[in-house]
Design a protein around this motif. Structure first.
Motif, PDB file in Angstrom:
ATOM      1  N   LYS A 151       4.694  -3.787  36.214  1.00 38.86           N
ATOM      2  CA  LYS A 151       5.359  -3.730  34.912  1.00 38.86           C
ATOM      3  C   LYS A 151       6.491  -2.708  34.991  1.00 38.86           C
ATOM      4  CE  LYS A 151       1.177  -5.023  32.384  1.00 38.86           C
ATOM      5  NZ  LYS A 151       0.127  -4.571  31.422  1.00 38.86           N
ATOM      6  N   LEU A 152       7.719  -3.214  34.894  1.00 32.20           N
ATOM      7  CA  LEU A 152       8.916  -2.398  35.091  1.00 32.20           C
ATOM      8  C   LEU A 152       9.631  -2.206  33.758  1.00 32.20           C
ATOM      9  CD1 LEU A 152      10.921  -1.066  37.117  1.00 32.20           C
ATOM     10  CD2 LEU A 152      12.036  -3.306  37.278  1.00 32.20           C
ATOM     11  N   CYS A 153       9.859  -0.963  33.392  1.00 35.14           N
ATOM     12  CA  CYS A 153      10.431  -0.649  32.084  1.00 35.14           C
ATOM     13  C   CYS A 153      11.868  -0.146  32.182  1.00 35.14           C
ATOM     14  CB  CYS A 153       9.582   0.427  31.394  1.00 35.14           C
ATOM     15  SG  CYS A 153      10.079   0.765  29.685  1.00 35.14           S
ATOM     16  N   SER A 154      12.671  -0.545  31.222  1.00 38.14           N
ATOM     17  CA  SER A 154      13.965   0.069  30.980  1.00 38.14           C
ATOM     18  C   SER A 154      14.264  -0.079  29.493  1.00 38.14           C
ATOM     19  CB  SER A 154      15.063  -0.579  31.819  1.00 38.14           C
ATOM     20  OG  SER A 154      16.227   0.246  31.822  1.00 38.14           O
ATOM     21  N   VAL A 155      15.334   0.562  29.032  1.00 44.89           N
ATOM     22  CA  VAL A 155      15.622   0.514  27.606  1.00 44.89           C
ATOM     23  C   VAL A 155      16.268  -0.813  27.237  1.00 44.89           C
ATOM     24  CG1 VAL A 155      15.844   2.998  27.381  1.00 44.89           C
ATOM     25  CG2 VAL A 155      17.872   1.634  27.881  1.00 44.89           C
ATOM     26  N   THR A 156      16.082  -1.215  26.005  1.00 46.00           N
ATOM     27  CA  THR A 156      16.658  -2.455  25.503  1.00 46.00           C
ATOM     28  C   THR A 156      18.169  -2.448  25.687  1.00 46.00           C
ATOM     29  OG1 THR A 156      14.903  -2.580  23.847  1.00 46.00           O
ATOM     30  CG2 THR A 156      16.854  -3.958  23.479  1.00 46.00           C
ATOM     31  N   GLY A 157      18.702  -3.521  26.250  1.00 49.75           N
ATOM     32  CA  GLY A 157      20.140  -3.626  26.464  1.00 49.75           C
ATOM     33  C   GLY A 157      20.609  -3.127  27.810  1.00 49.75           C
ATOM     34  N   LYS A 171       9.392 -11.007  41.005  1.00 46.18           N
ATOM     35  CA  LYS A 171       8.141 -11.157  40.258  1.00 46.18           C
ATOM     36  C   LYS A 171       7.799  -9.922  39.412  1.00 46.18           C
ATOM     37  CE  LYS A 171       6.112 -14.463  43.521  1.00 46.18           C
ATOM     38  NZ  LYS A 171       4.968 -14.756  44.420  1.00 46.18           N
ATOM     39  N   ALA A 172       8.730  -8.999  39.327  1.00 44.43           N
ATOM     40  CA  ALA A 172       8.502  -7.824  38.471  1.00 44.43           C
ATOM     41  C   ALA A 172       8.394  -8.274  37.013  1.00 44.43           C
ATOM     42  CB  ALA A 172       9.635  -6.828  38.635  1.00 44.43           C
ATOM     43  N   GLN A 173       7.521  -7.624  36.278  1.00 44.05           N
ATOM     44  CA  GLN A 173       7.322  -7.954  34.865  1.00 44.05           C
ATOM     45  C   GLN A 173       8.152  -6.989  34.014  1.00 44.05           C
ATOM     46  OE1 GLN A 173       3.091  -8.156  33.904  1.00 44.05           O
ATOM     47  NE2 GLN A 173       2.635  -8.677  36.034  1.00 44.05           N
ATOM     48  N   LEU A 174       9.247  -7.478  33.489  1.00 40.73           N
ATOM     49  CA  LEU A 174      10.161  -6.611  32.749  1.00 40.73           C
ATOM     50  C   LEU A 174       9.576  -6.239  31.386  1.00 40.73           C
ATOM     51  CD1 LEU A 174      13.681  -8.145  33.460  1.00 40.73           C
ATOM     52  CD2 LEU A 174      12.378  -6.461  34.759  1.00 40.73           C
ATOM     53  N   GLN A 175       9.688  -4.966  31.064  1.00 44.24           N
ATOM     54  CA  GLN A 175       9.251  -4.452  29.768  1.00 44.24           C
ATOM     55  C   GLN A 175      10.422  -3.680  29.159  1.00 44.24           C
ATOM     56  OE1 GLN A 175       5.880  -4.870  28.672  1.00 44.24           O
ATOM     57  NE2 GLN A 175       5.642  -6.168  30.483  1.00 44.24           N
ATOM     58  N   GLU A 176      10.877  -4.101  27.992  1.00 45.85           N
ATOM     59  CA  GLU A 176      11.984  -3.400  27.330  1.00 45.85           C
ATOM     60  C   GLU A 176      11.439  -2.526  26.203  1.00 45.85           C
ATOM     61  OE1 GLU A 176      16.125  -5.793  27.871  1.00 45.85           O
ATOM     62  OE2 GLU A 176      14.897  -6.349  26.136  1.00 45.85           O
ATOM     63  N   TYR A 177      11.756  -1.235  26.280  1.00 47.65           N
ATOM     64  CA  TYR A 177      11.366  -0.281  25.250  1.00 47.65           C
ATOM     65  C   TYR A 177      12.637   0.239  24.575  1.00 47.65           C
ATOM     66  CZ  TYR A 177       6.467   0.095  26.864  1.00 47.65           C
ATOM     67  OH  TYR A 177       5.154  -0.158  27.179  1.00 47.65           O
ATOM     68  N   SER A 181      12.281   7.721  26.386  1.00 48.05           N
ATOM     69  CA  SER A 181      11.090   8.508  26.043  1.00 48.05           C
ATOM     70  C   SER A 181       9.891   7.598  25.822  1.00 48.05           C
ATOM     71  CB  SER A 181      11.356   9.345  24.786  1.00 48.05           C
ATOM     72  OG  SER A 181      12.361  10.305  25.036  1.00 48.05           O
ATOM     73  N   ALA A 182      10.123   6.435  25.199  1.00 47.01           N
ATOM     74  CA  ALA A 182       9.029   5.478  24.985  1.00 47.01           C
ATOM     75  C   ALA A 182       8.537   4.927  26.325  1.00 47.01           C
ATOM     76  CB  ALA A 182       9.494   4.342  24.074  1.00 47.01           C
ATOM     77  N   CYS A 183       9.491   4.670  27.247  1.00 51.04           N
ATOM     78  CA  CYS A 183       9.111   4.229  28.590  1.00 51.04           C
ATOM     79  C   CYS A 183       8.247   5.278  29.279  1.00 51.04           C
ATOM     80  CB  CYS A 183      10.353   3.962  29.435  1.00 51.04           C
ATOM     81  SG  CYS A 183      11.183   2.383  29.125  1.00 51.04           S
ATOM     82  N   LEU A 184       8.622   6.542  29.137  1.00 55.11           N
ATOM     83  CA  LEU A 184       7.864   7.624  29.769  1.00 55.11           C
ATOM     84  C   LEU A 184       6.447   7.702  29.230  1.00 55.11           C
ATOM     85  CD1 LEU A 184      10.531  10.452  29.966  1.00 55.11           C
ATOM     86  CD2 LEU A 184       9.269   9.517  31.893  1.00 55.11           C
ATOM     87  N   THR A 185       6.303   7.524  27.922  1.00 56.49           N
ATOM     88  CA  THR A 185       4.971   7.522  27.327  1.00 56.49           C
ATOM     89  C   THR A 185       4.142   6.378  27.885  1.00 56.49           C
ATOM     90  OG1 THR A 185       5.809   8.532  25.286  1.00 56.49           O
ATOM     91  CG2 THR A 185       3.685   7.405  25.164  1.00 56.49           C
ATOM     92  N   GLY A 186       4.772   5.191  28.001  1.00 52.92           N
ATOM     93  CA  GLY A 186       4.083   4.039  28.574  1.00 52.92           C
ATOM     94  C   GLY A 186       3.707   4.261  30.027  1.00 52.92           C
ATOM     95  N   LEU A 187       4.598   4.929  30.772  1.00 55.51           N
ATOM     96  CA  LEU A 187       4.324   5.241  32.172  1.00 55.51           C
ATOM     97  C   LEU A 187       3.157   6.214  32.285  1.00 55.51           C
ATOM     98  CD1 LEU A 187       5.228   4.877  35.121  1.00 55.51           C
ATOM     99  CD2 LEU A 187       6.873   6.729  34.769  1.00 55.51           C
ATOM    100  N   GLN A 188       3.141   7.172  31.404  1.00 55.44           N
ATOM    101  CA  GLN A 188       2.096   8.197  31.438  1.00 55.44           C
ATOM    102  C   GLN A 188       0.715   7.610  31.121  1.00 55.44           C
ATOM    103  OE1 GLN A 188       2.928  11.472  28.803  1.00 55.44           O
ATOM    104  NE2 GLN A 188       1.426  12.815  29.743  1.00 55.44           N
ATOM    105  N   ASN A 189       0.651   6.679  30.155  1.00 51.24           N
ATOM    106  CA  ASN A 189      -0.654   6.136  29.764  1.00 51.24           C
ATOM    107  C   ASN A 189      -1.037   4.849  30.504  1.00 51.24           C
ATOM    108  OD1 ASN A 189       0.668   3.981  28.455  1.00 51.24           O
ATOM    109  ND2 ASN A 189       0.718   5.062  26.487  1.00 51.24           N
ATOM    110  N   ALA A 191       0.586   1.918  30.585  1.00 48.67           N
ATOM    111  CA  ALA A 191       1.045   0.654  30.001  1.00 48.67           C
ATOM    112  C   ALA A 191       2.138   0.015  30.854  1.00 48.67           C
ATOM    113  CB  ALA A 191       1.556   0.875  28.577  1.00 48.67           C
ATOM    114  N   ILE A 192       2.870   0.827  31.588  1.00 50.96           N
ATOM    115  CA  ILE A 192       3.864   0.329  32.536  1.00 50.96           C
ATOM    116  C   ILE A 192       3.656   1.050  33.873  1.00 50.96           C
ATOM    117  CG2 ILE A 192       5.571  -0.250  30.763  1.00 50.96           C
ATOM    118  CD1 ILE A 192       7.086   2.286  31.619  1.00 50.96           C
ATOM    119  N   ASP A 193       4.259   0.485  34.927  1.00 54.47           N
ATOM    120  CA  ASP A 193       4.069   1.046  36.267  1.00 54.47           C
ATOM    121  C   ASP A 193       5.279   1.809  36.786  1.00 54.47           C
ATOM    122  OD1 ASP A 193       1.444  -0.184  36.735  1.00 54.47           O
ATOM    123  OD2 ASP A 193       2.571  -2.068  36.711  1.00 54.47           O
TER     124      ASP A 193
END
Length: 280
Positions: A151-157, A171-177, A181-189, A191-193
């Protein structure tokens, strides 16, 4: 008698015009910055929301770009209290320079051909790379290809995550936050990798007190991002800023700024780039 009345009226109009001119003057000094009543200012665009790069804090402004801009301003003849900071969001930077809203911009501003058609750049002053931030105890991501099925995160846009999916890990699963800071929270808990953007920006976030020791950079160097100082097209500030940047490197103030702002994240920065050396 009639002539005397016209003369008196003309004199009154002239006096009013002179008064208005004096009250409304806003002269520019030789660097293009406004000065009034002997108190000159220089207006500088930075990011307000990027820890380690450019951030507005309760105590003022902090970050690598802020340190670089402050050094440049000093070399141009301005003390720190003569700098007026303005927020320069990514989409607004060219317009702000073209309108003269700012004298120069230092805001994780990557030099590219499209932007060079609209504004001029001094520098580059930092060579950054697209990278990923992962949890410090995660040993499963050792190359960009390991992001497949993650689960790969970046900011919307942002185009950063899309670049990874299209070119390196389809095959990476894109997650837009909405924010990093929201991505970091998800990374910490969990929710994202992984979180992806410029390594300098990632290092800045990871260096925050709340996150020290919790994350690490992948060190993948997926792109080259040549950060430059934006100025209005044709501005003579470009040459002056280049001279200031060269001095900042030679007197080691550049190295100190890197350590002060990115050190806690163990950021493996590139050496200070030479002026005009833009890496493709």
């Amino acid at each position: 008698m009639k002539l005397r009345k016209v003369t008196a009226a003309s004199a009154a109009v002239l006096a009013l015009a002179l008064t208005a001119t004096a009250c409304g003057s806003d002269d520019k000094d030789d660097s293009g910055s406004s000065s009034s009543g002997g108190s000159k200012k220089i207006t500088v665009g930075i990011k307000f929301d990027q820890p380690g790069i450019g951030q507005k804090t309760p105590d003022g402004y902090a970050g690598f770009d802020v340190d670089v801009a402050t050094y440049i301003a000093k070399e141009l003849g301005y003390s720190e209290d003569q700098i007026e900071w303005k927020e320069s969001k990514s989409a607004d930077r060219e317009t702000m320079l073209q309108r003269g809203d700012v004298d120069f911009i230092a805001a994780s501003y990557s030099i590219n051909e499209e932007r060079q058609a609209k504004v001029d750049f001094a520098g580059p002053y930092l060579l950054a790379h697209q990278d990923v931030l992962i949890r410090a105890d995660d040993d499963s991501i050792k190359s960009p290809e390991d992001l497949n099925s993650k689960k790969l995160c970046s900011v919307t846009g942002s185009t950063s995550a899309q670049n990874v999916k299209e070119k390196l890990a389809p095959k990476a699963q894109l997650q837009e936050y909405p924010t990093y800071s929201a991505c970091l929270t998800g990374l910490q808990n969990g929710a994202i990798d992984a979180l992806t953007t410029d390594d300098s920006i990632l290092a800045g976030y990871a260096s925050q007190e709340a996150f020290k020791g919790k994350f690490k950079l992948g060190g993948f160097k997926m792109t080259n991002e040549n950060y430059g100082i934006g100025v209005k097209k044709g501005s003579d500030l470009k040459a002056k800023i280049n001279t200031a940047l060269e001095k900042m490197v030679s007197d080691k103030a550049w190295d100190k700024a890197v350590t002060d702002n990115f050190g806690p994240a163990n950021y493996k920065n590139e050496p200070a780039p030479k002026i005009g050396d833009i890496k493709a």
